[in-house]
Design a protein around this motif. Structure first.
Motif, PDB file in Angstrom:
ATOM      1  N   LEU A 119      -5.654   0.466  -4.456  1.00  0.00           N
ATOM      2  CA  LEU A 119      -5.876   1.098  -3.145  1.00  0.00           C
ATOM      3  C   LEU A 119      -7.349   1.124  -2.741  1.00  0.00           C
ATOM      4  O   LEU A 119      -7.657   1.063  -1.551  1.00  0.00           O
ATOM      5  CB  LEU A 119      -5.302   2.520  -3.138  1.00  0.00           C
ATOM      6  CG  LEU A 119      -3.782   2.623  -3.129  1.00  0.00           C
ATOM      7  CD1 LEU A 119      -3.342   4.073  -3.258  1.00  0.00           C
ATOM      8  CD2 LEU A 119      -3.191   1.983  -1.886  1.00  0.00           C
ATOM      9  N   ASP A 138      -3.875  -6.604  -6.201  1.00  0.00           N
ATOM     10  CA  ASP A 138      -2.496  -6.169  -6.420  1.00  0.00           C
ATOM     11  C   ASP A 138      -1.732  -7.313  -7.058  1.00  0.00           C
ATOM     12  O   ASP A 138      -1.503  -8.343  -6.430  1.00  0.00           O
ATOM     13  CB  ASP A 138      -1.862  -5.768  -5.090  1.00  0.00           C
ATOM     14  CG  ASP A 138      -0.452  -5.228  -5.240  1.00  0.00           C
ATOM     15  OD1 ASP A 138       0.057  -5.204  -6.383  1.00  0.00           O
ATOM     16  OD2 ASP A 138       0.132  -4.816  -4.228  1.00  0.00           O
ATOM     17  N   ARG A 185       0.838  -1.205   0.000  1.00  0.00           N
ATOM     18  CA  ARG A 185       0.000   0.000   0.000  1.00  0.00           C
ATOM     19  C   ARG A 185       0.873   1.255   0.000  1.00  0.00           C
ATOM     20  O   ARG A 185       0.610   2.204  -0.740  1.00  0.00           O
ATOM     21  CB  ARG A 185      -0.914  -0.041   1.223  1.00  0.00           C
ATOM     22  CG  ARG A 185      -2.016   0.946   1.215  1.00  0.00           C
ATOM     23  CD  ARG A 185      -3.014   0.609   2.349  1.00  0.00           C
ATOM     24  NE  ARG A 185      -4.113   1.521   2.333  1.00  0.00           N
ATOM     25  CZ  ARG A 185      -5.127   1.474   1.494  1.00  0.00           C
ATOM     26  NH1 ARG A 185      -5.184   0.528   0.587  1.00  0.00           N
ATOM     27  NH2 ARG A 185      -6.088   2.365   1.542  1.00  0.00           N
ATOM     28  N   TRP A 228       1.256   4.241  -2.873  1.00  0.00           N
ATOM     29  CA  TRP A 228       1.169   5.683  -2.604  1.00  0.00           C
ATOM     30  C   TRP A 228       2.399   6.422  -3.116  1.00  0.00           C
ATOM     31  O   TRP A 228       2.289   7.515  -3.677  1.00  0.00           O
ATOM     32  CB  TRP A 228       0.949   5.952  -1.109  1.00  0.00           C
ATOM     33  CG  TRP A 228      -0.490   5.884  -0.729  1.00  0.00           C
ATOM     34  CD1 TRP A 228      -1.097   4.930   0.034  1.00  0.00           C
ATOM     35  CD2 TRP A 228      -1.521   6.793  -1.131  1.00  0.00           C
ATOM     36  NE1 TRP A 228      -2.436   5.193   0.142  1.00  0.00           N
ATOM     37  CE2 TRP A 228      -2.727   6.335  -0.570  1.00  0.00           C
ATOM     38  CE3 TRP A 228      -1.545   7.940  -1.906  1.00  0.00           C
ATOM     39  CZ2 TRP A 228      -3.937   6.987  -0.757  1.00  0.00           C
ATOM     40  CZ3 TRP A 228      -2.758   8.591  -2.085  1.00  0.00           C
ATOM     41  CH2 TRP A 228      -3.933   8.117  -1.527  1.00  0.00           C
TER      42      TRP A 228
END
Length: 187
Positions: free
Chosen positions: A164, A170, A88, A92
């Protein structure tokens, strides 16, 4: 989100096709280079145009292949930082880096290079070397390559946002990472 993911898939497909195509330019570069060297050393015949063809081919591979390199996640990154982050956190960092650096940089290069391309085309600019080639085709590679890179950056933004928000799994989460050495083997 489905429409954005469809756009992302189209961009990925475009850059994948371009990437596969420009790989053949590497072979062309090797052939041109070898032929140029053989002509020079065996027959004492040289050509600035053929040397420039090599440079143009290299520029095409580098610039047009950048989007596909980003798509395959094979660009340079600071692994010391990213390996310490969660998936995660890595997403970002990719989003922030794309928004703050990739998108503005690619946009600026496209905007600033386009007048150079059009001026070169309108003037019929030719290399100053004897027997040199037209310059506008190689200059056109700059905005074209950065447009492909910008598109791929937008595609990566869409995919990271989907991960996200839970709209997409993912793909890196299932990646086992580097293979560990076996008990019996040494590296």
């Amino acid at each position: 989100m489905n429409l954005l993911m469809s756009c992302s898939a189209l961009i990925d497909g475009l850059n994948q096709r371009v990437g596969r195509s420009v790989r053949w330019l590497i072979l062309a570069m090797v052939v041109v280079c070898a032929a140029t060297a053989m002509m020079r050393y065996l027959f004492n015949v040289g050509s600035n145009a053929w040397l420039e063809v090599q440079w143009y081919l290299f520029a095409a591979v580098f610039l047009l292949g950048a989007g596909d390199t980003l798509r395959r996640n094979e660009h340079i990154r600071i692994d010391i930082l990213s390996q310490r982050l969660t998936r995660r956190g890595q997403a970002w960092v990719d989003i922030i880096g794309t928004v703050l650096f990739l998108v503005p940089m690619a946009t600026i290069i496209i905007v600033l290079s386009w007048p150079m391309v059009t001026a070169s085309y309108l003037q019929g600019e030719v290399s100053s070397d004897a027997g040199g080639l037209l310059r506008w085709p190689v200059k056109l590679l700059i905005p074209a390559g950065f447009a492909l890179l910008l598109l791929q950056g937008l595609s990566e933004l869409i995919k990271k946002a989907a991960i996200l928000t839970g709209h997409s799994p993912d793909p890196a989460a299932s990646d086992p990472g580097p293979a560990s050495p076996t008990a019996g083997g040494a590296l």
